[in-house]
Design an enzyme around this catalytic site. Structure first.
Site, PDB file in Angstrom:
ATOM      1  N   LYS A  35       0.843  -1.213   0.000  1.00  0.00           N
ATOM      2  CA  LYS A  35       0.000   0.000   0.000  1.00  0.00           C
ATOM      3  C   LYS A  35       0.877   1.261   0.000  1.00  0.00           C
ATOM      4  O   LYS A  35       0.583   2.240  -0.675  1.00  0.00           O
ATOM      5  CB  LYS A  35      -0.894   0.020   1.241  1.00  0.00           C
ATOM      6  N   THR A 123     -12.817   7.800  15.237  1.00  0.00           N
ATOM      7  CA  THR A 123     -14.036   7.981  16.029  1.00  0.00           C
ATOM      8  C   THR A 123     -13.889   7.198  17.334  1.00  0.00           C
ATOM      9  O   THR A 123     -13.756   5.972  17.309  1.00  0.00           O
ATOM     10  CB  THR A 123     -15.247   7.449  15.226  1.00  0.00           C
ATOM     11  N   GLU A 147     -13.558  13.148  12.276  1.00  0.00           N
ATOM     12  CA  GLU A 147     -13.636  13.301  10.818  1.00  0.00           C
ATOM     13  C   GLU A 147     -15.087  13.084  10.368  1.00  0.00           C
ATOM     14  O   GLU A 147     -15.741  12.155  10.802  1.00  0.00           O
ATOM     15  CB  GLU A 147     -12.713  12.270  10.149  1.00  0.00           C
ATOM     16  N   PHE A 148     -15.546  13.942   9.457  1.00  0.00           N
ATOM     17  CA  PHE A 148     -16.933  13.841   8.997  1.00  0.00           C
ATOM     18  C   PHE A 148     -17.042  13.465   7.526  1.00  0.00           C
ATOM     19  O   PHE A 148     -18.121  13.525   6.951  1.00  0.00           O
ATOM     20  CB  PHE A 148     -17.675  15.168   9.236  1.00  0.00           C
ATOM     21  N   LEU A 149     -15.924  13.093   6.886  1.00  0.00           N
ATOM     22  CA  LEU A 149     -15.995  12.831   5.445  1.00  0.00           C
ATOM     23  C   LEU A 149     -16.901  11.639   5.140  1.00  0.00           C
ATOM     24  O   LEU A 149     -17.083  10.751   5.972  1.00  0.00           O
ATOM     25  CB  LEU A 149     -14.596  12.586   4.866  1.00  0.00           C
ATOM     26  N   ARG A 150     -17.493  11.678   3.957  1.00  0.00           N
ATOM     27  CA  ARG A 150     -18.331  10.563   3.489  1.00  0.00           C
ATOM     28  C   ARG A 150     -17.566   9.832   2.411  1.00  0.00           C
ATOM     29  O   ARG A 150     -17.059  10.461   1.477  1.00  0.00           O
ATOM     30  CB  ARG A 150     -19.632  11.095   2.864  1.00  0.00           C
ATOM     31  N   GLY A 258     -25.364   0.643   5.864  1.00  0.00           N
ATOM     32  CA  GLY A 258     -24.234  -0.246   6.144  1.00  0.00           C
ATOM     33  C   GLY A 258     -22.999   0.622   6.248  1.00  0.00           C
ATOM     34  O   GLY A 258     -23.076   1.783   6.640  1.00  0.00           O
ATOM     35  N   CYS A 261     -19.180   2.971   9.304  1.00  0.00           N
ATOM     36  CA  CYS A 261     -19.429   3.910  10.414  1.00  0.00           C
ATOM     37  C   CYS A 261     -20.782   3.763  11.105  1.00  0.00           C
ATOM     38  O   CYS A 261     -20.825   3.507  12.306  1.00  0.00           O
ATOM     39  CB  CYS A 261     -19.243   5.342   9.926  1.00  0.00           C
ATOM     40  N   LYS A 264     -21.453   0.489  13.268  1.00  0.00           N
ATOM     41  CA  LYS A 264     -20.581   0.320  14.440  1.00  0.00           C
ATOM     42  C   LYS A 264     -20.743   1.475  15.437  1.00  0.00           C
ATOM     43  O   LYS A 264     -20.706   1.264  16.643  1.00  0.00           O
ATOM     44  CB  LYS A 264     -19.123   0.158  14.011  1.00  0.00           C
TER      45      LYS A 264
HETATM   46  P1  NAD Z   1      -9.533   1.810   7.768  1.00  0.00           P
HETATM   47  O1  NAD Z   1      -9.726   0.467   8.394  1.00  0.00           O
HETATM   48  O2  NAD Z   1      -9.812   2.014   6.322  1.00  0.00           O
HETATM   49  O3  NAD Z   1      -8.046   2.312   8.037  1.00  0.00           O
HETATM   50  C1  NAD Z   1      -7.384   2.186   9.257  1.00  0.00           C
HETATM   51  C2  NAD Z   1      -5.913   1.920   8.941  1.00  0.00           C
HETATM   52  O4  NAD Z   1      -5.133   2.049  10.113  1.00  0.00           O
HETATM   53  C3  NAD Z   1      -5.664   0.517   8.407  1.00  0.00           C
HETATM   54  O5  NAD Z   1      -5.010   0.628   7.159  1.00  0.00           O
HETATM   55  C4  NAD Z   1      -4.737  -0.106   9.463  1.00  0.00           C
HETATM   56  O6  NAD Z   1      -3.807  -0.996   8.917  1.00  0.00           O
HETATM   57  C5  NAD Z   1      -4.072   1.130  10.018  1.00  0.00           C
HETATM   58  N1  NAD Z   1      -3.442   0.965  11.339  1.00  0.00           N
HETATM   59  C6  NAD Z   1      -3.977   0.442  12.455  1.00  0.00           C
HETATM   60  N2  NAD Z   1      -3.079   0.489  13.465  1.00  0.00           N
HETATM   61  C7  NAD Z   1      -1.964   1.050  12.955  1.00  0.00           C
HETATM   62  C8  NAD Z   1      -0.677   1.365  13.485  1.00  0.00           C
HETATM   63  N3  NAD Z   1      -0.367   1.111  14.759  1.00  0.00           N
HETATM   64  N4  NAD Z   1       0.240   1.916  12.660  1.00  0.00           N
HETATM   65  C9  NAD Z   1      -0.042   2.186  11.386  1.00  0.00           C
HETATM   66  N5  NAD Z   1      -1.240   1.912  10.814  1.00  0.00           N
HETATM   67  C10 NAD Z   1      -2.180   1.352  11.598  1.00  0.00           C
HETATM   68  O7  NAD Z   1     -10.424   2.791   8.641  1.00  0.00           O
HETATM   69  P2  NAD Z   1     -11.078   4.177   8.184  1.00  0.00           P
HETATM   70  O8  NAD Z   1     -12.337   3.913   7.446  1.00  0.00           O
HETATM   71  O9  NAD Z   1     -10.047   5.062   7.606  1.00  0.00           O
HETATM   72  O10 NAD Z   1     -11.494   4.763   9.610  1.00  0.00           O
HETATM   73  C11 NAD Z   1     -10.541   5.224  10.553  1.00  0.00           C
HETATM   74  C12 NAD Z   1     -11.278   5.916  11.678  1.00  0.00           C
HETATM   75  O11 NAD Z   1     -12.001   7.046  11.178  1.00  0.00           O
HETATM   76  C13 NAD Z   1     -12.314   5.038  12.387  1.00  0.00           C
HETATM   77  O12 NAD Z   1     -12.350   5.380  13.731  1.00  0.00           O
HETATM   78  C14 NAD Z   1     -13.618   5.443  11.718  1.00  0.00           C
HETATM   79  O13 NAD Z   1     -14.729   5.242  12.542  1.00  0.00           O
HETATM   80  C15 NAD Z   1     -13.389   6.917  11.467  1.00  0.00           C
HETATM   81  N6  NAD Z   1     -14.147   7.472  10.339  1.00  0.00           N
HETATM   82  C16 NAD Z   1     -14.293   6.763   9.173  1.00  0.00           C
HETATM   83  C17 NAD Z   1     -14.980   7.331   8.116  1.00  0.00           C
HETATM   84  C18 NAD Z   1     -15.190   6.563   6.820  1.00  0.00           C
HETATM   85  O14 NAD Z   1     -16.043   6.958   6.045  1.00  0.00           O
HETATM   86  N7  NAD Z   1     -14.470   5.513   6.553  1.00  0.00           N
HETATM   87  C19 NAD Z   1     -15.504   8.623   8.222  1.00  0.00           C
HETATM   88  C20 NAD Z   1     -15.301   9.330   9.393  1.00  0.00           C
HETATM   89  C21 NAD Z   1     -14.621   8.751  10.455  1.00  0.00           C
END
Ligand code: NAD
Length: 419
Positions: A35, A123, A147-150, A258, A261, A264
């Protein structure tokens, strides 16, 4: 500023790219070498519209890179952003990644006398930043900025946020966070850390509630046998208090929410409320309505076909919504599991998921088709295509994307949520 973002998922990578675009020097810290290589060649490891172009631009400006060198990246940064996953496991928030990242930051910065700000962007429930992150990182600045992105609109949302919530419990952290976000022209809501944590859950719970409410209205309408919920929403949506607002997109009936976010976060908030002695009646109903909604599609199908054993069922859509490749907690999973339990043979399609059949292939000789995701590709399908390809033209519209009259006139048995 030199910024390290821990986590290269949807939030980490998009946040990193957005901060680079306003002039910061950002390193996105990940663990997967493949990645990291992709990001360093200007390619996102997942699909998000516009992200490749943004990454390539920032790479060219030499403001963004990815690395698996955690310690070095953190030591070289003024601001460290935690953007790791916080899944819900067995109805409670799993803080393993938060604990681990915080501990790693603490170890990397041990003995450092330079002031830095650590920002939690993941979150997390009220109290987590203070009780879990703070003791692990050591004597540095601390902020919580949800973060509030969609997904699907992440780049636009990150480059032009509606607001930035900054949760801080001291002035020095507040001024450093303000400096980081200075070039984003939007309201900055500065609150204490627990309030910032709660703001994210309140926002997600609100949208989830609107979706489950729209689904409850659909289910009531459907039971009357004379109301079509699509017509109900046409009448409601024209209200000037709603019309033209982005909230509208959460007020359509379908087969449930689904994604990574809403499911969960509603469950984590419910557990949090119960743990502090509050009975979260609305949240409980929102979750229950959502969990039962996908099964309604199979129920409608059974009403039409009876026994599903050996029936060939086409499932259109696997991602939790269009314009993303994210299938986390997609309603397609309970639908497919239920169909298989009933003995059906399931063949699925999704424009984003590799190795699925083509639309034509899945529809060919199918006994029924179920639409789970409102992809444009499916919206554009004519009633005649279903009629021509399918063995028996039964269409269960889980997102109400088709015109009921057109489909019925074409000789299709059309059923859907709220009709
Ligand atoms: P994701 O699972 O896509 O990404 C998380 C990443 O963190 C993974 O790639 C994982 O390998 C990495 N990671 C974990 N521990 C690590 C470490 N010690 N060192 C380096 N990398 C590490 O998750 P996401 O969708 O990006 O969401 C992240 C957070 O943001 C969550 O809390 C989620 O609730 C929140 N959030 C997500 C969204 C969304 O739309 N996806 C929107 C707003 C907020």
């Amino acid at each position: 500023m030199n910024v390290a973002v821990i986590g290269t998922g949807y939030v980490g990578l998009v946040t990193g790219a957005a901060l680079a675009s306003v002039g910061h020097h950002v390193v996105c810290v990940g663990r997967d070498v493949k990645k990291i290589k992709a990001i360093n060649s200007g390619k996102s490891p997942f699909f998000e519209s516009g992200l490749d172009a943004l990454l390539a631009r920032q790479r060219k400006m030499k403001r963004l890179r990815a690395s698996d060198e955690f310690t070095k990246s953190v030591q070289q940064s003024d601001v460290i952003i935690i953007a790791v996953g916080t899944p819900t496991v067995q109805n409670a928030i799993d803080l393993t990644a938060i604990r681990e990242a915080s501990k790693q930051i603490g170890v990397a910065l041990k003995g450092s006398t330079k002031y830095r700000l650590i920002i939690v962007k993941s979150t997390v429930l009220p109290g987590v930043t203070e009780k879990i992150v703070k003791p692990a990182i050591g004597p540095f600045g601390l902020a919580m900025s949800p973060e509030f992105l969609r997904e699907g609109n992440a780049v636009g949302d990150a480059l032009e946020p509606d607001r930035i919530v900054i949760g801080v419990n001291d002035k020095k952290s507040a001024s450093m966070a303000q400096k980081l976000y200075a070039k984003f022209d939007c309201p900055k809501v500065v609150v204490n850390i627990a309030t910032a944590e709660m703001t994210k859950y309140a926002a997600n719970a609100l949208f989830a509630t609107m979706i489950s409410f729209a689904n409850e209205i659909a289910n009531i309408s459907q039971a009357t046998e004379e109301i079509d919920v699509v017509d109900v929403w046409r009448g409601v949506h024209l209200d000037r208090r709603i019309k033209g607002s982005g909230m509208l997109s959460y007020m359509y009936s379908g087969c449930g929410y689904g994604g990574s976010c809403f499911p969960k976060d509603t469950k984590a908030l419910k557990k949090f409320a119960l743990d502090i002695g509050i009975k979260p009646d609305i949240l409980q109903s929102v979750i229950e309505t959502n969990e039962s909604q996908p099964y309604r599609l199979v129920k409608l199908l059974k009403q039409e076909l009876g026994n599903l054993s050996k029936k060939r069922i086409a499932v259109l859509g696997l991602t939790f919504k269009p314009n993303t490749d994210d299938t986390r907690e997609s309603p397609s999973f309970p639908v497919i599991a239920e169909l298989k339990k009933a003995g059906a043979s399931v063949i699925s399609h999704d424009p984003m998921i590799k190795n699925t059949a083509t639309i034509q292939e899945v529809l060919k000789n199918a006994d029924a088709a179920i639409v789970v995701t409102a992809w444009d590709e499916y919206k554009q399908l004519a009633a005649t295509t279903f009629k021509k390809l399918m063995k028996s033209p039964v269409v269960i519209d889980g997102r109400r994307i088709y015109n009921k009259k057109q489909f019925t006139d074409a000789g299709i048995v059309y059923k859907g949520i709220g009709v």
